[in-house]
Motif scaffolding. Sequence first.
Motif, PDB file in Angstrom:
ATOM      1  N   THR A   1      49.563 -18.186  13.038  1.00  0.00           N
ATOM      2  CA  THR A   1      48.197 -17.742  12.753  1.00  0.00           C
ATOM      3  C   THR A   1      47.702 -16.774  13.826  1.00  0.00           C
ATOM      4  O   THR A   1      47.041 -15.781  13.521  1.00  0.00           O
ATOM      5  CB  THR A   1      47.254 -18.950  12.659  1.00  0.00           C
ATOM      6  N   ARG A   2      48.020 -17.053  15.084  1.00  0.00           N
ATOM      7  CA  ARG A   2      47.619 -16.162  16.165  1.00  0.00           C
ATOM      8  C   ARG A   2      48.205 -14.762  15.953  1.00  0.00           C
ATOM      9  O   ARG A   2      47.504 -13.760  16.108  1.00  0.00           O
ATOM     10  CB  ARG A   2      48.066 -16.738  17.508  1.00  0.00           C
ATOM     11  N   GLU A   3      49.475 -14.697  15.584  1.00  0.00           N
ATOM     12  CA  GLU A   3      50.107 -13.394  15.337  1.00  0.00           C
ATOM     13  C   GLU A   3      49.535 -12.735  14.089  1.00  0.00           C
ATOM     14  O   GLU A   3      49.359 -11.513  14.056  1.00  0.00           O
ATOM     15  CB  GLU A   3      51.619 -13.569  15.207  1.00  0.00           C
ATOM     16  N   ASN A   4      49.232 -13.540  13.056  1.00  0.00           N
ATOM     17  CA  ASN A   4      48.574 -12.993  11.862  1.00  0.00           C
ATOM     18  C   ASN A   4      47.328 -12.206  12.250  1.00  0.00           C
ATOM     19  O   ASN A   4      47.128 -11.057  11.809  1.00  0.00           O
ATOM     20  CB  ASN A   4      48.154 -14.115  10.910  1.00  0.00           C
ATOM     21  N   LEU A   5      46.489 -12.836  13.065  1.00  0.00           N
ATOM     22  CA  LEU A   5      45.223 -12.208  13.432  1.00  0.00           C
ATOM     23  C   LEU A   5      45.439 -11.019  14.366  1.00  0.00           C
ATOM     24  O   LEU A   5      44.888  -9.929  14.149  1.00  0.00           O
ATOM     25  CB  LEU A   5      44.306 -13.239  14.088  1.00  0.00           C
ATOM     26  N   ARG A   6      46.253 -11.218  15.379  1.00  0.00           N
ATOM     27  CA  ARG A   6      46.439 -10.159  16.379  1.00  0.00           C
ATOM     28  C   ARG A   6      47.108  -8.928  15.773  1.00  0.00           C
ATOM     29  O   ARG A   6      46.629  -7.801  15.947  1.00  0.00           O
ATOM     30  CB  ARG A   6      47.254 -10.702  17.554  1.00  0.00           C
ATOM     31  N   TYR A   7      48.205  -9.129  15.055  1.00  0.00           N
ATOM     32  CA  TYR A   7      48.925  -7.989  14.480  1.00  0.00           C
ATOM     33  C   TYR A   7      48.104  -7.287  13.393  1.00  0.00           C
ATOM     34  O   TYR A   7      48.138  -6.059  13.267  1.00  0.00           O
ATOM     35  CB  TYR A   7      50.260  -8.454  13.881  1.00  0.00           C
ATOM     36  N   SER A   8      47.366  -8.070  12.590  1.00  0.00           N
ATOM     37  CA  SER A   8      46.560  -7.469  11.527  1.00  0.00           C
ATOM     38  C   SER A   8      45.459  -6.589  12.100  1.00  0.00           C
ATOM     39  O   SER A   8      45.220  -5.476  11.618  1.00  0.00           O
ATOM     40  CB  SER A   8      45.954  -8.555  10.634  1.00  0.00           C
ATOM     41  N   VAL A   9      44.784  -7.093  13.132  1.00  0.00           N
ATOM     42  CA  VAL A   9      43.707  -6.311  13.739  1.00  0.00           C
ATOM     43  C   VAL A   9      44.264  -5.067  14.425  1.00  0.00           C
ATOM     44  O   VAL A   9      43.676  -3.976  14.344  1.00  0.00           O
ATOM     45  CB  VAL A   9      42.904  -7.184  14.727  1.00  0.00           C
TER      46      VAL A   9
ATOM     47  N   SER B   1      30.982 -21.218  16.461  1.00  0.00           N
ATOM     48  CA  SER B   1      30.970 -22.178  17.571  1.00  0.00           C
ATOM     49  C   SER B   1      30.745 -23.603  17.070  1.00  0.00           C
ATOM     50  O   SER B   1      29.888 -23.858  16.214  1.00  0.00           O
ATOM     51  CB  SER B   1      29.871 -21.802  18.571  1.00  0.00           C
ATOM     52  N   LEU B   2      31.492 -24.550  17.645  1.00  0.00           N
ATOM     53  CA  LEU B   2      31.377 -25.957  17.273  1.00  0.00           C
ATOM     54  C   LEU B   2      30.026 -26.545  17.657  1.00  0.00           C
ATOM     55  O   LEU B   2      29.594 -27.537  17.064  1.00  0.00           O
ATOM     56  CB  LEU B   2      32.504 -26.748  17.950  1.00  0.00           C
TER      57      LEU B   2
ATOM     58  N   ALA C   1      38.742 -19.338  12.240  1.00  0.00           N
ATOM     59  CA  ALA C   1      37.579 -18.620  12.762  1.00  0.00           C
ATOM     60  C   ALA C   1      37.428 -18.841  14.266  1.00  0.00           C
ATOM     61  O   ALA C   1      37.104 -17.914  15.011  1.00  0.00           O
ATOM     62  CB  ALA C   1      36.317 -19.072  12.031  1.00  0.00           C
ATOM     63  N   MET C   2      37.648 -20.085  14.721  1.00  0.00           N
ATOM     64  CA  MET C   2      37.571 -20.372  16.155  1.00  0.00           C
ATOM     65  C   MET C   2      38.637 -19.612  16.930  1.00  0.00           C
ATOM     66  O   MET C   2      38.399 -19.132  18.039  1.00  0.00           O
ATOM     67  CB  MET C   2      37.710 -21.872  16.399  1.00  0.00           C
ATOM     68  N   LEU C   3      39.833 -19.489  16.339  1.00  0.00           N
ATOM     69  CA  LEU C   3      40.906 -18.734  16.989  1.00  0.00           C
ATOM     70  C   LEU C   3      40.532 -17.262  17.085  1.00  0.00           C
ATOM     71  O   LEU C   3      40.741 -16.621  18.131  1.00  0.00           O
ATOM     72  CB  LEU C   3      42.209 -18.903  16.214  1.00  0.00           C
ATOM     73  N   ALA C   4      39.961 -16.711  16.021  1.00  0.00           N
ATOM     74  CA  ALA C   4      39.505 -15.321  16.057  1.00  0.00           C
ATOM     75  C   ALA C   4      38.449 -15.135  17.140  1.00  0.00           C
ATOM     76  O   ALA C   4      38.434 -14.115  17.842  1.00  0.00           O
ATOM     77  CB  ALA C   4      38.942 -14.919  14.691  1.00  0.00           C
ATOM     78  N   ARG C   5      37.590 -16.131  17.297  1.00  0.00           N
ATOM     79  CA  ARG C   5      36.560 -16.068  18.347  1.00  0.00           C
ATOM     80  C   ARG C   5      37.193 -16.007  19.727  1.00  0.00           C
ATOM     81  O   ARG C   5      36.783 -15.213  20.579  1.00  0.00           O
ATOM     82  CB  ARG C   5      35.645 -17.282  18.213  1.00  0.00           C
ATOM     83  N   ARG C   6      38.199 -16.853  19.965  1.00  0.00           N
ATOM     84  CA  ARG C   6      38.862 -16.856  21.267  1.00  0.00           C
ATOM     85  C   ARG C   6      39.618 -15.551  21.522  1.00  0.00           C
ATOM     86  O   ARG C   6      39.747 -15.125  22.671  1.00  0.00           O
ATOM     87  CB  ARG C   6      39.835 -18.038  21.365  1.00  0.00           C
ATOM     88  N   LEU C   7      40.122 -14.930  20.471  1.00  0.00           N
ATOM     89  CA  LEU C   7      40.847 -13.670  20.613  1.00  0.00           C
ATOM     90  C   LEU C   7      39.916 -12.466  20.696  1.00  0.00           C
ATOM     91  O   LEU C   7      40.376 -11.335  20.868  1.00  0.00           O
ATOM     92  CB  LEU C   7      41.815 -13.488  19.431  1.00  0.00           C
ATOM     93  N   GLY C   8      38.616 -12.694  20.569  1.00  0.00           N
ATOM     94  CA  GLY C   8      37.650 -11.606  20.638  1.00  0.00           C
ATOM     95  C   GLY C   8      37.627 -10.735  19.393  1.00  0.00           C
ATOM     96  O   GLY C   8      37.257  -9.552  19.455  1.00  0.00           O
TER      97      GLY C   8
ATOM     98  N   GLU D   1      41.909 -28.279  21.314  1.00  0.00           N
ATOM     99  CA  GLU D   1      41.493 -26.975  21.838  1.00  0.00           C
ATOM    100  C   GLU D   1      40.174 -27.070  22.610  1.00  0.00           C
ATOM    101  O   GLU D   1      39.819 -26.153  23.351  1.00  0.00           O
ATOM    102  CB  GLU D   1      41.353 -25.974  20.689  1.00  0.00           C
ATOM    103  N   HIS D   2      39.437 -28.161  22.421  1.00  0.00           N
ATOM    104  CA  HIS D   2      38.192 -28.406  23.165  1.00  0.00           C
ATOM    105  C   HIS D   2      38.443 -29.560  24.144  1.00  0.00           C
ATOM    106  O   HIS D   2      37.902 -30.663  24.005  1.00  0.00           O
ATOM    107  CB  HIS D   2      37.044 -28.748  22.210  1.00  0.00           C
ATOM    108  N   ARG D   3      39.271 -29.301  25.139  1.00  0.00           N
ATOM    109  CA  ARG D   3      39.704 -30.361  26.053  1.00  0.00           C
ATOM    110  C   ARG D   3      38.561 -30.941  26.866  1.00  0.00           C
ATOM    111  O   ARG D   3      38.621 -32.092  27.298  1.00  0.00           O
ATOM    112  CB  ARG D   3      40.803 -29.817  26.977  1.00  0.00           C
ATOM    113  N   GLN D   4      37.514 -30.145  27.108  1.00  0.00           N
ATOM    114  CA  GLN D   4      36.383 -30.678  27.869  1.00  0.00           C
ATOM    115  C   GLN D   4      35.709 -31.831  27.123  1.00  0.00           C
ATOM    116  O   GLN D   4      35.313 -32.829  27.732  1.00  0.00           O
ATOM    117  CB  GLN D   4      35.373 -29.568  28.154  1.00  0.00           C
TER     118      GLN D   4
END
Length: 354
Positions: free
Chosen positions: A254-262, A35-36, A287-294, A323-326
Amino acid sequence: MSVTTSFLVQALIAFVGVLVVAGLLAWSLKQDPRSLRNGFLLIVLLHYVLGFLVFVVSSTRALETAAEVVSLIVRCVIGLGLLLLPLLLIADGVLMLRRERRSLGNALSLLTGLALLLLPAVLVVLVRHENPVTGGLAVGLLTAEACAGLLFLVFVVHTALYARLARRAPARAIVVLGAGLVNGAVSPLLAARLRSALNAAEARARSGERPLFVPSGGRGGDEPVAEGDAMAEWLRQHGVDTEDILVEDRARTTRENLRYSVELLQENGHEGPYVIVTNNYHAPRAAMLARRLGIDAQAIGAPTARYFWPSAYLREFVAVMLEHRQLLTWAGLLVVSTSVLVGWSLRAGAAVPG
């Protein structure tokens, strides 16, 4: 209340403040080191610690003098660094564009250096006009620079802290993200990631773990083989047994790397935690992307060429902020409101006679 008692009470209150923030940081790191907010809390903690130390050393003249000398040296070093920073960024940006393809992402260090160099001149021009509009714009620019600087500092502190924590993370599998092939062979950049994966596996082997390797990457339009297959062959040539390699050969992002690998790991009965290997500038965002993907995974980074790192790091900072638009929304509101309020104040002051 005596002077000594008053000093002890104030020191105790300051120390309690340090303990509270330290406790919040420890809780946040336990919740999720990706987390940031950890970067923000560490900055607040350092602020409290420095405040406590300044309060303590002010109790005696000798310590106060020593602290003033150290403070002067630190301010001089920081001031010199800020003066040289734009020039260093411009020089690195020129080198980057000479060695790499010309693109907006590769020009970020050059553009940032130019912006830092030109901003004081722009402010001087705005202030010299001496009217509410230009005055408000000048304050808005200063506020925007302050917000950007603070957010960048939070990002820098977070990435430095996270890099230390991720190196010790447990792993049942190591996912290596693809980075493109050169004539169908593993590129030097990709080889650096694979060597970091081998080092990570060796470090975990000393604690009794034997993580599985997951080279991840699909086949590009100009590539004769999938990146995952090429990386798997590289690993075999460097002593990794075939049964310790599980190839993911479909991913293009990168999103597909993580999702397909898991998905592949779980289909074969390998649950987390995992470690993701990419380059050092990209590890925090992965790491932040992995966090968002659970995904239960931490990310570690392979070394990157020094000339390449500044633009790449700035590109990652921009991507993380988007990615942190707030955060961007609050910063934007602060900039606009400050600019408008100052403009109104200057207009009201100019309207008062005499």
